[in-house]
Design a protein around this motif. Sequence first.
Motif, PDB file in Angstrom:
ATOM      1  N   LEU A   1       0.723  -1.124  -0.111  1.00 32.63           N
ATOM      2  CA  LEU A   1      -0.204   0.018  -0.010  1.00 32.63           C
ATOM      3  C   LEU A   1       0.934   1.234  -0.119  1.00 32.63           C
ATOM      4  O   LEU A   1       0.529   2.307  -0.752  1.00 32.63           O
ATOM      5  CB  LEU A   1      -0.903   0.023   1.222  1.00 32.63           C
ATOM      6  N   ALA A   2       1.999   1.189   0.618  1.00 34.98           N
ATOM      7  CA  ALA A   2       2.631   2.466   0.908  1.00 34.98           C
ATOM      8  C   ALA A   2       3.895   2.435   0.120  1.00 34.98           C
ATOM      9  O   ALA A   2       4.735   3.445   0.042  1.00 34.98           O
ATOM     10  CB  ALA A   2       3.275   2.178   2.294  1.00 34.98           C
ATOM     11  N   ASN A   3       4.103   1.552  -0.870  1.00 30.98           N
ATOM     12  CA  ASN A   3       5.138   1.514  -1.822  1.00 30.98           C
ATOM     13  C   ASN A   3       6.401   1.479  -1.243  1.00 30.98           C
ATOM     14  O   ASN A   3       7.366   2.404  -1.579  1.00 30.98           O
ATOM     15  CB  ASN A   3       5.210   2.664  -2.783  1.00 30.98           C
ATOM     16  N   ILE A   4       6.866   0.422  -0.257  1.00 30.06           N
ATOM     17  CA  ILE A   4       8.045   0.454   0.676  1.00 30.06           C
ATOM     18  C   ILE A   4       8.673  -0.828  -0.061  1.00 30.06           C
ATOM     19  O   ILE A   4       8.425  -1.967  -0.120  1.00 30.06           O
ATOM     20  CB  ILE A   4       7.784   0.230   2.072  1.00 30.06           C
ATOM     21  N   GLU A   5      10.187  -0.365  -0.272  1.00 30.74           N
ATOM     22  CA  GLU A   5      11.253  -1.190  -0.904  1.00 30.74           C
ATOM     23  C   GLU A   5      11.795  -1.851   0.421  1.00 30.74           C
ATOM     24  O   GLU A   5      12.300  -1.210   0.956  1.00 30.74           O
ATOM     25  CB  GLU A   5      11.934  -0.717  -2.023  1.00 30.74           C
ATOM     26  N   VAL A   6      11.458  -3.141   0.531  1.00 30.91           N
ATOM     27  CA  VAL A   6      12.441  -3.844   1.690  1.00 30.91           C
ATOM     28  C   VAL A   6      13.816  -4.293   1.160  1.00 30.91           C
ATOM     29  O   VAL A   6      13.985  -4.751   0.335  1.00 30.91           O
ATOM     30  CB  VAL A   6      11.605  -5.131   2.193  1.00 30.91           C
ATOM     31  N   PRO A   7      14.677  -3.891   2.248  1.00 33.07           N
ATOM     32  CA  PRO A   7      16.037  -4.181   1.890  1.00 33.07           C
ATOM     33  C   PRO A   7      16.130  -5.878   1.685  1.00 33.07           C
ATOM     34  O   PRO A   7      15.481  -6.674   2.338  1.00 33.07           O
ATOM     35  CB  PRO A   7      16.828  -3.858   3.187  1.00 33.07           C
ATOM     36  N   VAL A   8      17.176  -6.328   0.858  1.00 31.25           N
ATOM     37  CA  VAL A   8      17.325  -7.646   0.244  1.00 31.25           C
ATOM     38  C   VAL A   8      17.582  -8.320   1.844  1.00 31.25           C
ATOM     39  O   VAL A   8      17.103  -9.423   1.776  1.00 31.25           O
ATOM     40  CB  VAL A   8      18.641  -7.591  -0.523  1.00 31.25           C
ATOM     41  N   LYS A   9      18.456  -7.857   2.451  1.00 33.04           N
ATOM     42  CA  LYS A   9      18.866  -8.670   3.832  1.00 33.04           C
ATOM     43  C   LYS A   9      17.632  -9.168   4.787  1.00 33.04           C
ATOM     44  O   LYS A   9      17.634  -9.991   5.178  1.00 33.04           O
ATOM     45  CB  LYS A   9      19.944  -8.099   4.682  1.00 33.04           C
ATOM     46  N   ALA A  10      16.843  -7.871   4.673  1.00 34.15           N
ATOM     47  CA  ALA A  10      15.746  -8.112   5.454  1.00 34.15           C
ATOM     48  C   ALA A  10      14.741  -9.252   5.026  1.00 34.15           C
ATOM     49  O   ALA A  10      14.073  -9.982   5.746  1.00 34.15           O
ATOM     50  CB  ALA A  10      14.923  -6.769   5.688  1.00 34.15           C
ATOM     51  N   LYS A  11      14.651  -9.322   3.592  1.00 36.86           N
ATOM     52  CA  LYS A  11      13.818 -10.518   3.092  1.00 36.86           C
ATOM     53  C   LYS A  11      14.469 -11.764   3.310  1.00 36.86           C
ATOM     54  O   LYS A  11      13.773 -12.788   3.659  1.00 36.86           O
ATOM     55  CB  LYS A  11      13.725 -10.236   1.461  1.00 36.86           C
TER      56      LYS A  11
END
Length: 370
Positions: free
Chosen positions: A86-96
């Motif tokens: 909804l907020a168009n937030i890109e999650v860092p790769v390490k977090a994924k």
Amino acid sequence: MGKDNKLVKIFHGPQHPGITGNMSVEIDLDGETIVNSETHVGYLHRGFEKLVERRTIPQAFTIVCRICVPEPDPNEENFARGIENLANIEVPVKAKWIRTMVLEMQRLTAQFLWIAGQGGSLGLYINPQWAVADRDLMLDLYEELTGARVYHMYIYPGGVRNDLPVGFLDKLSRLLDYYESRLPEYDRIFFNNAVFKKRAVGIGIVKPETAIKHGVVGPVLRAAGFKHDVRKYAPYEMYSQVEFDIPTQRDSDVYARALVRREEMVQSIRILRQVINKMPKDGPVNVKLKGHRQFLIPRGETWVRTESSRGEFSYFMASDGTEKLRRMQVKGPSMVHAMSLLPEVLKGAQLADVAMIMNSLGTCPPEIER
């Protein structure tokens, strides 16, 4: 039949050592044979959707993990990913990568708890003694990672709350070695146990057409021969970057569902080994968000889903552009498995098999009264 040719009515639970959480099954008996049954829930946590809608996003984050006490992390991941969409937030790769690790750790703890519950439903009490103790070893790692053993509140919109502690992956790797050494012991005391096989084979059969009619998911669906797993067919986080198989069986009885879960433990260990090897050494693990009154969600709708240990788990979220969600709807496996499928499967079954059949379907009552 009971006195004057009437059926005998009893309540199985809500406080019973062989039930799945706090739920009750109202049963009509003809002798020891079940004629009709009806599931009742609402004895534990409930009303989550409205609780979330009345709170800002950071406040609501602490609510969703309680939708399923034994398996909170798929709820956290669904909620976080929905907000990020909804907020168009890109999650860092390490977090994924960390999220993928946490979800598979959770899957293992859920399967150990399932072994404990199913053993308890049969009077095989060494199962809960061993399985709860082995599950606790993973909870030790959760406590080190998140500060909590059950409600982790770790997978947060924008990433995860904090990076991995020093030496964490080595500890996880050693625990996986231990689990691999323990699985043959669980084969001996449970999966290959003559008592369990005698009780479980041919009991609680869910025919393939019944599975499709009710929309069952997870191990119940895969035990009926359907090779469906959200992690494989609609991959999220980093599941597209790891290799694993989807275990299936054909007999679709209590025993087949147990074998599916047993093999899924092997696959979770396999996934975690790959995550450990591929985990980035550096990089951010979250995106800093504004305070809970300043974090406004753009207007829109989204639908996200994960594969919990019990099957597909999805969230629908709608925002009207304020700091709160206008609507959130949760769809977990339990509504179908406990409310519509269980009464059908129990019809004609024996009273002694109720707890075993119910455990084999994998339910979490707060998902229903949500």
